[in-house]
Design an enzyme around this catalytic site. Sequence first.
Site, PDB file in Angstrom:
ATOM      1  N   HIS A  95     -14.241  11.123  10.565  1.00 31.28           N
ATOM      2  CA  HIS A  95     -13.374  11.205  11.611  1.00 31.28           C
ATOM      3  C   HIS A  95     -13.992  10.676  12.926  1.00 31.28           C
ATOM      4  O   HIS A  95     -14.979  11.110  13.350  1.00 31.28           O
ATOM      5  CB  HIS A  95     -12.855  12.595  11.806  1.00 31.28           C
ATOM      6  CG  HIS A  95     -11.742  12.923  12.958  1.00 31.28           C
ATOM      7  ND1 HIS A  95     -10.559  13.011  12.537  1.00 31.28           N
ATOM      8  CD2 HIS A  95     -11.983  13.050  14.324  1.00 31.28           C
ATOM      9  CE1 HIS A  95      -9.876  13.110  13.687  1.00 31.28           C
ATOM     10  NE2 HIS A  95     -10.766  13.226  14.607  1.00 31.28           N
ATOM     11  N   CYS A  96     -13.473   9.459  13.454  1.00 32.19           N
ATOM     12  CA  CYS A  96     -13.773   9.008  14.692  1.00 32.19           C
ATOM     13  C   CYS A  96     -13.363   9.746  15.783  1.00 32.19           C
ATOM     14  O   CYS A  96     -11.860   9.437  16.158  1.00 32.19           O
ATOM     15  CB  CYS A  96     -13.306   7.327  14.451  1.00 32.19           C
ATOM     16  SG  CYS A  96     -14.182   6.407  16.317  1.00 32.19           S
ATOM     17  N   ALA A  97     -14.011  10.395  16.793  1.00 30.38           N
ATOM     18  CA  ALA A  97     -13.608  10.962  17.908  1.00 30.38           C
ATOM     19  C   ALA A  97     -13.136  10.084  19.039  1.00 30.38           C
ATOM     20  O   ALA A  97     -12.590  10.340  19.731  1.00 30.38           O
ATOM     21  CB  ALA A  97     -14.636  11.739  18.410  1.00 30.38           C
TER      22      ALA A  97
END
Length: 322
Positions: A169-171
């Site tokens: 999951h890329c913030a």
Amino acid sequence: MTTVGCCSPLTEARASLADAFFRRFPCLANHDTRCSIYLKLLVLFLHITLVGVVFLFDADLVQQTKQHLWCTVIFVIVFLAALVQYFAMCCSSPGYVVDAVREVNKMYNSAADSSTLDSISSWQKVVTDLYPPGSASRHWTCDNCKIIRPPRAKHCNDCDKCVLQFDHHCAWLGTCIGKGNHCQFWWYILSETVLCVWTMALYLSYTRSHASKEWWQHIIIIVLFVILSMSLILFVVLLIFHTYLVLTNQTTYEFTRRRRVFYFRGIPSKVHPFSRGICKNILTACCSMGAVYKLETMPSIEELEARATPYTCVDIVSCRCC
């Protein structure tokens, strides 16, 4: 008491203004939505600032852009491509398991009478065929979504959904990276890397220019150069790492949590069970956006044992690794 009494009208006025603003713009009422918009504005500001300041401070560079117009056009294209890739990635879908279930049910319903076909059993049959015979099924069902997951799928706590071929999951993007957008993510990293390298070259040319500079300009350039250098290191590391993942058909989650992934148990660490050779891995990654719901099958024990054998001269000549 006096302080509280004085602050109370200000607090009420601020709350009423906030309520009026959110009623006019209901999309901003959600805290996560506001953070996402702020992050996008920050990224846009950083891109414009890092590139624009060097052109603003260096008069010689502006003259060079007029002399080499074709080079300027290419740089603008790279700059716009990086921004477009970023916003496209923010809106992209990694491929969710619930959507795959819907597609499978639609395919089965079109091939058979929906009144005699149970959608849950049809999806369960598809997933069961993806695992080797005799595999333990207790790890297949997600504890959060209560849905049967195919191999390589994982639940994302940030998105609260199970993602196909979950990578991470890329913030920074505000979305998951999975089967549906991993190739697009690689191209985004590449465009940002090229933009950082080119912009750093402009900063170095600014330091060699003979134009008069103020002391505060030097401070601004140094600060921006440090930010640019850190960004370049980050993007280069990501580009090298995800290129390796694409060539071996792995994900970040599988690479970092290999011992915890249940379908990797009993498989030698040097064996990549989903790798089908470099060329086929690249083709699979590039074509994954058009075949998001094409699920991968776990290889059999015989196939894994064959892949564990070291390469011979015949294998190298016959391009077994490709």
